[in-house]
Design an enzyme around this catalytic site. Structure first.
Site, PDB file in Angstrom:
ATOM      1  N   GLY A   7     -41.420   6.214  30.544  1.00 51.93           N
ATOM      2  CA  GLY A   7     -41.322   6.000  29.099  1.00 51.93           C
ATOM      3  C   GLY A   7     -39.874   5.985  28.686  1.00 51.93           C
ATOM      4  O   GLY A   7     -38.977   5.903  29.524  1.00 51.93           O
ATOM      5  N   ASN A   8     -39.630   6.044  27.384  1.00 50.38           N
ATOM      6  CA  ASN A   8     -38.250   6.121  26.902  1.00 50.38           C
ATOM      7  C   ASN A   8     -38.192   6.950  25.626  1.00 50.38           C
ATOM      8  O   ASN A   8     -39.223   7.413  25.135  1.00 50.38           O
ATOM      9  CB  ASN A   8     -37.657   4.717  26.714  1.00 50.38           C
ATOM     10  CG  ASN A   8     -38.461   3.900  25.728  1.00 50.38           C
ATOM     11  OD1 ASN A   8     -38.553   4.231  24.558  1.00 50.38           O
ATOM     12  ND2 ASN A   8     -39.080   2.819  26.220  1.00 50.38           N
ATOM     13  N   LYS A   9     -36.974   7.108  25.110  1.00 49.61           N
ATOM     14  CA  LYS A   9     -36.780   8.064  24.010  1.00 49.61           C
ATOM     15  C   LYS A   9     -37.032   7.475  22.622  1.00 49.61           C
ATOM     16  O   LYS A   9     -36.753   8.117  21.617  1.00 49.61           O
ATOM     17  CB  LYS A   9     -35.340   8.598  24.050  1.00 49.61           C
ATOM     18  CG  LYS A   9     -35.098   9.546  25.221  1.00 49.61           C
ATOM     19  CD  LYS A   9     -33.625   9.842  25.417  1.00 49.61           C
ATOM     20  CE  LYS A   9     -32.983  10.572  24.251  1.00 49.61           C
ATOM     21  NZ  LYS A   9     -31.551  10.837  24.490  1.00 49.61           N
TER      22      LYS A   9
END
Ligand code: CTP
Length: 402
Positions: A209-211
């Site tokens: 995933g990412n932020k």
């Protein structure tokens, strides 16, 4: 929890005048203009338009008395949330109760508790309207800062005519826009916004995933709503949020996002691709949890470039906005390259060096247009960028449609 600026919550108070049926159209037009409307009818107005009609049209529970659902202290909650209270139609009796500060039903109690502007739209027989008692009550309300919209003159319910007709909806909307400083530049336009990050599963509990928090896309969606657009938000993984008035489609993976987008894009006038799509996903998403002994290397495959794929079918009359997150030197040049390679009309390139921007309320970057204009943002509120993008969409869609 992501919250949004004030400016969209309207309480529509409905008095017991025959014009109550015209307030149904007013409610619809307010919604078209991007307002979220809660209706508070007086008890006697339900003789003209029933509770079920207001609930169906507003999509919200409708109460008339403070004694309904007392645990939520409705009058205080409604008063606190309201950005504007519109009372239409306002009868002579209702005007009199407001002028003397009565609090004998949910509507008058809410008005008394509110600090928002209040717009009164009187509508009644000329005799009642011109009666010195009603006029004195209106003077009192004007002196207290209430806005009063003068009724129209013309044919009334019976055979007689004169001053007291409920104004045309557009006149009321015009006054609402003036008070709220709102516009309707995207009315009749459908804007699709993708937002948040995608989540690519490794096994049932792990993912890539990412932020991304979804804040930027949501700020754009909110500003488009404020301009009266029909907004679809294809929402990846974001911080929690509640945004009334949008069509929300929740997705997790890039592939789900692409499927949802292709179903929405055909009927859209503009796409804002603010989502942080994972460029790759695990080749195999294991249905069983992978034990640490078996965890050696992840084999990745590329995800589709949703934006680049979408631009292949882009129509002349559609406007696309892309995003790019970059680090290091030459952010602007990298952005210009992507503006052209992705085939979009606008691209916002943001500097995410040292983990900046993602998840924050502010953004730093440059909005580039294919026509050569650019706008710089330095620690600007994400809504400021949202307003700029929305105003460029209004301009572009206006140019396209002549
Ligand atoms: N994007 C997309 N599908 C992907 C990756 C990105 O639609 N698989 C979109 C993003 O929503 C954004 C734009 O493309 O609007 C730019 O994303 P970015 O990741 O910065 O660009 P990439 O083309 O993936 O380039 P890079 O190789 O620099 O990551």
């Amino acid at each position: 929890m992501i919250t949004f600026p004030r400016g969209r919550q309207v309480v529509l108070g409905v008095g017991a005048g025959i014009a109550a049926y015209k307030a149904c159209d007013l409610l619809r037009r307010l919604q078209d203009d991007g307002f979220e409307v809660t209706v508070i009818p007086t008890n006697s107005s339900l003789n003209f338009v029933g509770r079920a009609t207001w609930e169906a049209l507003s999509g919200k529970e409708v109460k008339t008395e403070v004694w309904e659902g007392t645990q939520s202290v409705s009058h205080v909650a409604l008063a606190d949330a309201a950005d504007l209270i519109v009372i239409a139609p306002a009868t002579a009796d209702l005007i009199s109760r407001l002028a003397s500060g009565r609090a004998d039903d949910l509507l008058t109690t809410t008005v008394l508790a509110a600090s928002s502007p209040v717009l009164i739209v009187p509508s009644m027989h000329p005799g009642m309207y011109l009666n010195p008692a009603t006029q004195a009550n209106l003077e009192t309300l004007i002196a207290r800062g209430f806005y009063i919209l003068q009724p129209d003159t013309g044919r009334l319910t019976g055979t007689d005519s004169g001053i007291g007709r409920f104004p045309e909806t557009l006149r009321i909307i015009g006054k609402v826009r003036e008070i709220c400083d709102s516009n309707s530049g995207l009315k009749g336009k459908k804007i699709v916004v993708t937002t948040g990050g995608t989540m690519e599963p490794i096994d049932p509990v792990r993912f890539i995933g990412n932020k991304s928090s979804g804040r930027q896309g949501l700020a754009i969606a909110y500003e488009a709503l404020r301009e009266g657009a029909e907004v679809t938000v294809i929402s990846g993984i974001t911080e929690e949020y509640v945004l009334g008035g949008i069509k929300r489609i929740d997705v997790k993976t890039a592939q789900e996002m692409q499927n949802a987008l292709s179903a929405e894009l055909e009927s859209a006038d503009a796409l804002v691709m603010a989502a942080a799509v994972a460029d790759a996903r695990p080749e195999i998403a294991s249905s069983e949890k992978v034990n640490k002994e078996d965890f050696r290397a992840l084999s990745l495959v590329k995800n589709p470039d949703i934006l680049a794929e979408s631009t292949k079918n882009k129509r002349e009359n559609q406007v696309f906005v892309g995003f790019a997150a970059e680090t290091g030197d030459g952010i602007r040049e990298k952005g210009l390259k992507k503006l052209h390679s992705k085939g979009v009309d606008f691209l916002y390139v943001t500097d995410v060096s040292n983990g900046k921007v993602f998840g924050e309320k502010e953004t730093t970057g440059i909005l580039l247009s294919k026509r050569g204009s650019e706008w710089s943002f330095k620690a600007a509120d994400k809504h400021e960028l949202g307003r700029r993008i929305v105003s460029e969409l209004i301009q572009e869609l206006g140019v396209i449609n002549g």
